[in-house]
Design a protein around this motif. Structure first.
Motif, PDB file in Angstrom:
ATOM      1  N   LEU A  20      24.383  35.611  67.521  1.00  0.00           N
ATOM      2  CA  LEU A  20      24.969  34.277  67.606  1.00  0.00           C
ATOM      3  C   LEU A  20      25.983  34.046  66.503  1.00  0.00           C
ATOM      4  CD1 LEU A  20      22.103  31.830  68.565  1.00  0.00           C
ATOM      5  CD2 LEU A  20      24.030  32.592  69.924  1.00  0.00           C
ATOM      6  N   LEU A  21      25.692  34.623  65.353  1.00  0.00           N
ATOM      7  CA  LEU A  21      26.594  34.475  64.212  1.00  0.00           C
ATOM      8  C   LEU A  21      27.950  35.087  64.542  1.00  0.00           C
ATOM      9  CD1 LEU A  21      25.811  33.116  61.664  1.00  0.00           C
ATOM     10  CD2 LEU A  21      25.269  35.321  60.653  1.00  0.00           C
ATOM     11  N   ALA A  22      27.895  36.270  65.144  1.00  0.00           N
ATOM     12  CA  ALA A  22      29.140  36.935  65.528  1.00  0.00           C
ATOM     13  C   ALA A  22      29.896  36.060  66.521  1.00  0.00           C
ATOM     14  CB  ALA A  22      28.831  38.296  66.143  1.00  0.00           C
ATOM     15  N   ARG A  23      29.112  35.490  67.467  1.00  0.00           N
ATOM     16  CA  ARG A  23      29.749  34.634  68.463  1.00  0.00           C
ATOM     17  C   ARG A  23      30.314  33.363  67.828  1.00  0.00           C
ATOM     18  NH1 ARG A  23      28.655  33.483  74.009  1.00  0.00           N
ATOM     19  NH2 ARG A  23      27.628  31.526  73.510  1.00  0.00           N
ATOM     20  N   SER A  24      29.553  32.810  66.902  1.00  0.00           N
ATOM     21  CA  SER A  24      29.988  31.548  66.309  1.00  0.00           C
ATOM     22  C   SER A  24      31.259  31.770  65.505  1.00  0.00           C
ATOM     23  CB  SER A  24      28.894  30.976  65.424  1.00  0.00           C
ATOM     24  OG  SER A  24      28.847  31.658  64.200  1.00  0.00           O
ATOM     25  N   THR A  25      31.388  32.950  64.902  1.00  0.00           N
ATOM     26  CA  THR A  25      32.608  33.244  64.175  1.00  0.00           C
ATOM     27  C   THR A  25      33.784  33.236  65.139  1.00  0.00           C
ATOM     28  OG1 THR A  25      31.274  34.633  62.768  1.00  0.00           O
ATOM     29  CG2 THR A  25      33.638  34.835  62.551  1.00  0.00           C
ATOM     30  N   ALA A  26      33.538  33.862  66.285  1.00  0.00           N
ATOM     31  CA  ALA A  26      34.603  33.893  67.277  1.00  0.00           C
ATOM     32  C   ALA A  26      34.901  32.481  67.792  1.00  0.00           C
ATOM     33  CB  ALA A  26      34.202  34.812  68.432  1.00  0.00           C
ATOM     34  N   ARG A  27      33.902  31.600  67.682  1.00  0.00           N
ATOM     35  CA  ARG A  27      34.088  30.255  68.240  1.00  0.00           C
ATOM     36  C   ARG A  27      34.427  29.217  67.170  1.00  0.00           C
ATOM     37  NH1 ARG A  27      29.063  29.190  71.983  1.00  0.00           N
ATOM     38  NH2 ARG A  27      29.921  27.092  71.937  1.00  0.00           N
ATOM     39  N   ARG A  28      34.756  29.707  65.984  1.00  0.00           N
ATOM     40  CA  ARG A  28      35.036  28.744  64.919  1.00  0.00           C
ATOM     41  C   ARG A  28      36.199  27.833  65.285  1.00  0.00           C
ATOM     42  NH1 ARG A  28      35.654  31.214  59.148  1.00  0.00           N
ATOM     43  NH2 ARG A  28      35.964  29.093  58.466  1.00  0.00           N
TER      44      ARG A  28
ATOM     45  N   LEU B  12      27.894  19.117  66.357  1.00  0.00           N
ATOM     46  CA  LEU B  12      28.215  20.546  66.437  1.00  0.00           C
ATOM     47  C   LEU B  12      26.945  21.382  66.315  1.00  0.00           C
ATOM     48  CD1 LEU B  12      31.516  20.752  64.373  1.00  0.00           C
ATOM     49  CD2 LEU B  12      31.191  20.679  66.843  1.00  0.00           C
ATOM     50  N   VAL B  13      26.092  20.991  65.351  1.00  0.00           N
ATOM     51  CA  VAL B  13      24.834  21.714  65.166  1.00  0.00           C
ATOM     52  C   VAL B  13      24.010  21.634  66.445  1.00  0.00           C
ATOM     53  CG1 VAL B  13      22.621  21.664  63.976  1.00  0.00           C
ATOM     54  CG2 VAL B  13      24.737  21.476  62.674  1.00  0.00           C
ATOM     55  N   ARG B  14      23.991  20.434  67.035  1.00  0.00           N
ATOM     56  CA  ARG B  14      23.174  20.257  68.220  1.00  0.00           C
ATOM     57  C   ARG B  14      23.707  21.113  69.366  1.00  0.00           C
ATOM     58  NH1 ARG B  14      22.655  14.387  70.302  1.00  0.00           N
ATOM     59  NH2 ARG B  14      24.111  15.107  71.888  1.00  0.00           N
ATOM     60  N   GLN B  15      25.021  21.228  69.439  1.00  0.00           N
ATOM     61  CA  GLN B  15      25.601  22.058  70.489  1.00  0.00           C
ATOM     62  C   GLN B  15      25.076  23.498  70.380  1.00  0.00           C
ATOM     63  OE1 GLN B  15      27.880  21.401  73.136  1.00  0.00           O
ATOM     64  NE2 GLN B  15      27.113  23.446  73.585  1.00  0.00           N
ATOM     65  N   PHE B  16      25.059  24.003  69.149  1.00  0.00           N
ATOM     66  CA  PHE B  16      24.563  25.366  68.938  1.00  0.00           C
ATOM     67  C   PHE B  16      23.087  25.476  69.283  1.00  0.00           C
ATOM     68  CE2 PHE B  16      28.302  26.605  66.507  1.00  0.00           C
ATOM     69  CZ  PHE B  16      28.400  27.919  66.900  1.00  0.00           C
ATOM     70  N   LEU B  17      22.323  24.503  68.799  1.00  0.00           N
ATOM     71  CA  LEU B  17      20.881  24.563  69.018  1.00  0.00           C
ATOM     72  C   LEU B  17      20.554  24.456  70.493  1.00  0.00           C
ATOM     73  CD1 LEU B  17      19.254  22.646  66.062  1.00  0.00           C
ATOM     74  CD2 LEU B  17      19.473  25.087  66.479  1.00  0.00           C
ATOM     75  N   THR B  18      21.292  23.618  71.215  1.00  0.00           N
ATOM     76  CA  THR B  18      21.048  23.500  72.649  1.00  0.00           C
ATOM     77  C   THR B  18      21.167  24.870  73.296  1.00  0.00           C
ATOM     78  OG1 THR B  18      22.035  21.321  72.564  1.00  0.00           O
ATOM     79  CG2 THR B  18      21.725  22.291  74.735  1.00  0.00           C
ATOM     80  N   GLU B  19      22.203  25.592  72.916  1.00  0.00           N
ATOM     81  CA  GLU B  19      22.401  26.916  73.519  1.00  0.00           C
ATOM     82  C   GLU B  19      21.281  27.872  73.169  1.00  0.00           C
ATOM     83  OE1 GLU B  19      27.122  26.814  73.121  1.00  0.00           O
ATOM     84  OE2 GLU B  19      26.261  28.822  73.238  1.00  0.00           O
ATOM     85  N   SER B  20      20.901  27.886  71.883  1.00  0.00           N
ATOM     86  CA  SER B  20      19.901  28.869  71.477  1.00  0.00           C
ATOM     87  C   SER B  20      18.529  28.515  72.053  1.00  0.00           C
ATOM     88  CB  SER B  20      19.839  28.990  69.958  1.00  0.00           C
ATOM     89  OG  SER B  20      19.400  27.783  69.393  1.00  0.00           O
ATOM     90  N   VAL B  21      18.217  27.223  72.088  1.00  0.00           N
ATOM     91  CA  VAL B  21      16.922  26.844  72.654  1.00  0.00           C
ATOM     92  C   VAL B  21      16.902  27.130  74.151  1.00  0.00           C
ATOM     93  CG1 VAL B  21      15.401  24.906  73.156  1.00  0.00           C
ATOM     94  CG2 VAL B  21      16.359  25.169  70.877  1.00  0.00           C
TER      95      VAL B  21
ATOM     96  N   LEU C  17      10.387  27.500  71.713  1.00  0.00           N
ATOM     97  CA  LEU C  17      11.135  26.416  71.078  1.00  0.00           C
ATOM     98  C   LEU C  17      11.420  26.750  69.618  1.00  0.00           C
ATOM     99  CD1 LEU C  17      11.956  23.785  72.449  1.00  0.00           C
ATOM    100  CD2 LEU C  17      10.159  22.650  71.147  1.00  0.00           C
ATOM    101  N   VAL C  18      10.364  27.155  68.916  1.00  0.00           N
ATOM    102  CA  VAL C  18      10.524  27.496  67.496  1.00  0.00           C
ATOM    103  C   VAL C  18      11.494  28.660  67.337  1.00  0.00           C
ATOM    104  CG1 VAL C  18       9.333  28.443  65.489  1.00  0.00           C
ATOM    105  CG2 VAL C  18       8.290  26.596  66.812  1.00  0.00           C
ATOM    106  N   THR C  19      11.337  29.658  68.219  1.00  0.00           N
ATOM    107  CA  THR C  19      12.220  30.803  68.170  1.00  0.00           C
ATOM    108  C   THR C  19      13.669  30.369  68.341  1.00  0.00           C
ATOM    109  OG1 THR C  19      10.481  32.138  69.155  1.00  0.00           O
ATOM    110  CG2 THR C  19      12.690  33.041  69.209  1.00  0.00           C
ATOM    111  N   GLY C  20      13.890  29.531  69.346  1.00  0.00           N
ATOM    112  CA  GLY C  20      15.252  29.086  69.620  1.00  0.00           C
ATOM    113  C   GLY C  20      15.849  28.353  68.436  1.00  0.00           C
ATOM    114  N   ILE C  21      15.042  27.499  67.828  1.00  0.00           N
ATOM    115  CA  ILE C  21      15.557  26.741  66.689  1.00  0.00           C
ATOM    116  C   ILE C  21      15.782  27.669  65.506  1.00  0.00           C
ATOM    117  CG2 ILE C  21      14.950  24.964  65.013  1.00  0.00           C
ATOM    118  CD1 ILE C  21      13.550  23.473  67.282  1.00  0.00           C
ATOM    119  N   LEU C  22      14.852  28.618  65.332  1.00  0.00           N
ATOM    120  CA  LEU C  22      14.928  29.534  64.193  1.00  0.00           C
ATOM    121  C   LEU C  22      16.210  30.356  64.248  1.00  0.00           C
ATOM    122  CD1 LEU C  22      12.927  30.044  61.901  1.00  0.00           C
ATOM    123  CD2 LEU C  22      12.179  32.090  63.110  1.00  0.00           C
ATOM    124  N   PHE C  23      16.461  30.987  65.389  1.00  0.00           N
ATOM    125  CA  PHE C  23      17.638  31.844  65.392  1.00  0.00           C
ATOM    126  C   PHE C  23      18.922  31.066  65.655  1.00  0.00           C
ATOM    127  CE2 PHE C  23      16.485  32.569  69.955  1.00  0.00           C
ATOM    128  CZ  PHE C  23      17.700  32.301  70.535  1.00  0.00           C
TER     129      PHE C  23
END
Ligand SMILES: Nc1ncnc2c1ncn2[C@@H]1O[C@H](COP(=O)(O)OP(=O)(O)O)[C@@H](O)[C@H]1O
Ligand SMILES: [Mg+2]
Lengths: 240, 810
Positions: free
Chosen positions: B304-312, B328-337, B387-393
């Motif tokens: 996700l980090l690699a992707r987020s860099t590309a999406r900066r 913005l944070v919520r947008q990321f978390l929605t995707e990961s969760v 849920l925890v996993t999604g939030i964690l990563f």
């Protein structure tokens, strides 16, 4: 020092071939300060990279210090590059994650030089370019002019016989540019051969000879090799 | 809410738009969550789910130890049980039971089944009603009472086809008719096979202690006691009370309890007795899968980090258009969760299959493994985990994005994202992965190391080419030891004649399968000095057939009969322990009220209770000289030149040729018996090994991903280095060096963590220290090697760089 004979460089573009350099014949003697000029896309950078042994896909003959480069493989060419050539780039191209000191050490680290000797060579270069105080800074902490100063220092640190500079002042103010050009002049006076690419007549005036490139053709060279007359291209250019 | 739906839709679209990323992420999540849910569901069923009794937390077992003799844990004698029953002040109910086996005949092949003789109140104390019919009454639970039996659900279904007219029917147990009066529900089990000296009973009959059984207070400690605490009574209070009762009955019977014979009772929670042995192993496994998931999270965070860099840039534009950081944070978390929930659903599917695999291949030492299912608790666990996993990563890249200077991203354009900080974070995640997988590898390595050592332990006999077949003689048709002996001789003679058979022998208690201990005394020593020994009854040629060496004296002979003086053969350990400077041959041992046994021989030590246990003193007796309850357990040992398994059906027929109503069971090779004795060890080793391999793979993939990404980001730098004189080897070294450096830091961190972590394994190890240097060296080596391989591909790519990119790059 350098003899180019009928050097050609093409790129495959889709179905056809684009000529970027056409029948280039150039002689450069040791100690010269040569300027290459020409509009954007004329092939200046391509020519520099061939001279600097970074490009392998060209045709023709190229003698460097009487070594037939065209007969050499990648490894041998890389060796010549390491031994004799230093590069200066328009956008400095310092390594962001290395300090000034470490940047200067990079080219030396690729040569067969002891750690101890490398340290003294870097120290000497720092001293010579009066950037000792900045040796622990990262490139992002320097101004453009200072960065290019480091860029030149890095090109020179291995005591190359030939410096290739591709629009070295392209990103600098005129005062910073002047400083760099004076530096080149001084190096040239001390015996280093220099080939620079520039759009600036002022910069060109530091050199002793200007070669004009246009669409891959050498259209003007005051010291064109004898017996190999330059054929003027048609105005429509050298790409077919 | 509206904006949340928007985030959700957008998240889904982004995931659909990068199917490669989504697939890899889902795969990693499926593995991570699936393994966790599977192991958790085992833990849930075995450790967390209450036992299938009413208020099981109030149930305790009463055990005794005889420290003077060296019995660490036995039941009570029947008489002692009655004392605990009548004198305690802490139990609202107390039931006694004895575990036995019986031959069930009629309607189909004869079979031997584990049964429990239990006092009538066992069922009411456990608080379980029969599914059909009734359980027996106090009136039926007396010597000479009616022969009634309660069937387990399993036996009712298996043997009687779930016949609803079973009540009132007569069945034959050990040749005697019993009336079926009830069937217990499917969920009912008692005792559990993991309780000491227990098998899972298929049928219950009244215990009905005979006067003879009660007469001798210390002859046999085979009565087990389960009791329910009175309201308000704590377990320590119960302990105090049983200690008082034991002190009383020992004071009142000074002739019985003296010298080395004294008992110490323990009242311990039933649940702990049932699952205590597997709890550490299950918790270690749960911890291990937790590590696997942690590695998966780190991997995903990196992706996700690699992707987020590309999406900066995208984020920068959003910020410029007025999005708050929280948005913005919520947008990321929605995707990961969203991803994690998808992984959770797939993981549940994977867990469903894994649980079936575990039930099929798990060892029987794990209680209730067959009952493991994905119940609501497991579903809730899976959901929470996802849920925890999604939030964690998802947190890591989300936090990074919000912190970074988004404005500069706009100016930098596509060049953004090679910052030193980002690289450090990514490397840090790989360090975590490497460290976690080293911990798992070290654990697995130690278990494998232990397993190899256990298998290398010389058992003291030769298991190769040996077939085992068992039967049991019932008391009705074989009332006397002599009638058993005659049948045994006949079966031995028939087995010997089978083609390919070299020799045959008889034994009541097979090494590594049928533990048995007795208390004995040495003639001439104080009369109350009892010692503990392993014991088995054997035929004359048992030692040569099993390949047990005779060190001194002689083995048993056919001339050793019921009418000749009793003889015994002891093992080296007994000789060394009790006859240090004397010749044991000719010395006499005392057992019960029999005439003394004269020692006639000494054999080499045999691993009797377990391969990984110390050899205890052992006394062999002749099966054809000594009559004992245990002589009804018949184990035939057949040595052959060929494949012993191929003799199985011929061996069965030989036994049935002598008596077609004898149950034949446990037909297997001695090698399988050996393997069965290490099944639990193999189970934990295989699982931990599998998790470690998963972890290693994921860590390697993680490192590969980070290096690949870093190389692709550094293409320009690589080209520049070539322009400055670097050759292929220099670049290779640069990239591989980066990988190895990260791996080494991870290895160092992992070693530190392992030094602490492998201590938890100490109880599962054999012959190897939790800090075994060789194991640690090997697993560190394996990790570094994996890191080398993972670095090599991106490194190769780096060497392919065209230096001209450096020149043209503006
Ligand atoms: N990889 C490539 N493929 C095709 N054409 C290229 C490639 N690299 C450069 N060119 C073309 O070669 C020509 C010369 O480029 P260059 O030497 O960079 O010119 P200059 O430095 O004089 O601006 C340009 O027309 C450019 O488009
Ligand atoms: Mg150019």
């Amino acid at each position: 020092m350098i003899q180019l004979r009928n050097v050609e460089r093409t790129y495959k573009t889709g179905p056809g071939v684009t000529y970027v350099l056409r029948r280039v014949n150039v002689d450069i003697q040791a100690g010269e300060f040569v300027t290459i000029m020409g509009p954007s896309g004329a092939g200046k950078t391509t020519l520099l990279s061939i001279v600097g042994m970074l490009d392998d896909s060209w045709a023709g003959e190229y003698y460097f210090l009487d070594h037939p480069v065209h007969k050499m493989d990648r490894k041998k060419r890389a060796e010549l590059n390491r031994q004799y050539i230093g590069f200066v780039f328009q956008s400095y191209h310092l390594l962001d994650n290395l300090t000034v000191y470490e940047n200067l050490d990079v080219p030396l680290s690729y040569r067969n030089i002891s750690r101890h000797q490398r340290a003294s060579m870097v120290a000497e270069a720092l001293d010579r370019f009066q950037i000792v105080g900045k040796k622990d800074l990262y490139p992002s902490q320097l101004s453009g002019g200072q960065q290019q100063l480091v860029g030149v220092a890095r090109a020179v640190v291995g005591n190359p016989k030939l410096i290739l500079a591709d629009e070295p002042t392209g990103n600098l103010h005129s005062s910073q540019a002047k400083e760099i050009m004076e530096l080149f002049k001084k190096l040239n006076d001390q015996g280093t051969t220099i080939i620079q690419v520039t759009h600036s007549e002022v910069n060109a005036s530091y050199g002793n000879r200007t070669i004009q490139l246009f669409d891959g053709w050498v259209v003007n060279d005051p010291k064109a090799p004898k017996g190999e007359g330059q054929s003027e291209p048609a105005a429509s250019g050298g790409t077919r | 809410m509206d904006s949340f739906l928007h985030d959700l839709r957008y998240g889904l679209r982004m995931l659909r738009k990068s199917p490669g990323f989504t697939t890899v992420a889902l795969l990693v999540l499926t593995i991570g969550i699936g393994a966790n849910v599977a192991i958790f569901s085992v833990v849930n069923t075995v450790l967390l789910r209450p036992l299938p009794y009413h208020d099981p937390g109030r149930l305790v077992m009463i055990w005794e130890s005889l420290p003077g003799i060296g019995y660490p844990q036995v039941g009570t004698s029947s008489a002692e049980y009655l004392d605990y029953r009548d004198r305690n002040r802490v139990f609202s109910g107390i039931a006694g039971y004895k575990n036995d086996t019986a031959n069930l005949t009629g309607s189909g092949q004869p079979e031997r089944i584990p049964i429990t003789r239990a006092s009538f109140n066992l069922f009411s104390i456990l608080g379980v009603e029969p599914a059909m019919g009734r359980t027996y009454t106090a009136e039926e639970d007396r010597p000479g009472g009616p022969k009634v039996a309660v069937l387990s659900y399993g036996l009712w279904k298996r043997r009687y086809g779930a016949d609803t007219n079973i009540l009132g029917r007569a069945i034959s147990l050990d040749g005697q008719p019993y009336t079926v009066i009830g069937v217990m529900p499917a969920s009912f089990q008692f005792p559990f096979s993991t309780l000491p000296y227990s098998d899972q009973a298929e049928l219950w009959v009244p215990v009905a202690f005979t006067p003879d059984e009660i007469a001798d207070r210390v002859r046999e400690f085979g009565t087990f006691t389960v009791a329910r605490l009175k309201p308000g009574v704590s377990q320590p209070q119960a302990q105090e009370d049983v200690t008082r009762v034991a002190a009383e009955f020992q004071q009142q019977n000074p002739k019985v309890y003296n010298g080395s014979v004294y008992v110490k009772p323990t009242a311990s929670p039933l649940a702990a007795d049932i699952v205590g042995k597997v709890r550490p192993m299950l918790l270690v496994l749960l911890g291990a899968v937790g590590f696997v998931l942690l590695i998966a999270c780190a991997n995903l965070a990196n992706l996700l980090l690699a992707r987020s860099t590309a999406r900066r840039r995208e984020m920068a534009v959003r910020a410029a258009l007025g999005a708050s950081q929280a948005r913005l944070v919520r947008q990321f978390l929605t995707e990961s969760v969203l991803l994690a929930l998808g992984g959770g659903v797939l993981g549940l599917g994977a867990a469903f299959w894994l649980v079936r695999l575990l039930a099929a291949f798990g060892p029987e030492q794990v209680p209730r493994l067959q009952d493991v299912s994905l119940d609501p608790v497991v579903l809730a666990f899976a959901a929470a985990l996802a849920l925890v996993t999604g939030i964690l990563f998802g947190m890591v890249p989300a936090w990074r994005t919000s912190r970074s200077q988004l404005q500069s991203a706009l100016k930098e354009g596509a060049r953004a994202g090679t910052s030193r900080e980002g690289l450090r974070l990514r490397n840090g995640l790989v360090v975590v992965e490497t460290a976690c997988s080293l911990v798992l590898l070290a654990g697995a390595g130690l278990l494998i190391n232990s397993f190899i050592r256990v298998l290398r332990v010389p058992p003291g006999f030769n298991p190769r080419g040996v077939l085992i077949a068992r039967t049991q003689f019932d008391e009705t048709r074989y009332p006397k030891a002599s009638s058993c002996a005659a049948a045994e001789r006949e079966i031995l003679a028939r087995l010997r004649q089978l083609p390919g058979v070299q020799s045959v022998a008889f034994v009541t208690n097979l090494p590594l399968a049928d533990p048995r201990g007795i208390g004995f005394r040495i003639e001439g020593h104080p009369p109350n000095e009892f010692h503990n020994a392993d014991n088995t009854l054997v035929s004359e040629n048992y030692f040569p057939v099993m390949g047990i060496s005779l060190l001194r004296g002689r083995g048993f002979r056919e001339q050793d009969t019921e009418s000749t003086p009793l003889v015994a053969v002891i093992n080296e350990t007994l000789a060394r322990t009790y006859f240090r400077d004397e010749d044991p041959i000719g010395k006499r041992l005392l057992w019960g009220d029999r005439t003394p046994f004269t020692i006639v021989g000494v054999t080499g030590d045999v691993k009797f209770s377990a391969l990984d246990a110390e050899v205890a003193p052992m006394i062999y007796m002749s099966n054809f000289q000594v009559a004992s309850g245990v002589s009804r357990h018949a184990v035939f040992v057949v040595r052959t030149a060929g494949d012993p398994a191929s003799l199985a059906s011929a061996a069965r027929r030989s036994i049935w040729a002598v008596d077609k109503d004898l149950p034949v069971f446990g037909v297997t090779t001695m090698n399988d018996v050996l393997a069965g004795s290490v099944a639990q060890r193999r189970f934990s080793m295989s699982l931990l090994g599998a998790f470690a391999i998963l972890a290693l793979l994921m860590a390697a993939i993680g490192l590969y991903g980070v290096l690949s990404y870093s190389v692709s980001q550094r293409m320009h730098e690589m080209g520049l280095r070539v322009a400055l004189g670097a050759n292929a080897r220099d670049l290779l070294r640069l990239v591989v060096g980066q990988g190895i450096r990260v791996a080494l830091i991870g290895v160092a961190a992992g070693l530190l963590a392992s030094f602490a972590g492998t201590r938890l394994l100490a109880g599962m190890l054999f012959g190897v220290s939790p800090l075994d240097p060789l194991t640690f060296l090997v697993v560190a080596g394996v990790l570094v090697l994996a890191a080398l391989l993972a670095s090599f591909v991106p490194a190769r790519r780096a060497t392919k760089v065209d230096p001209m990119v450096a020149l043209r790059y503006e």
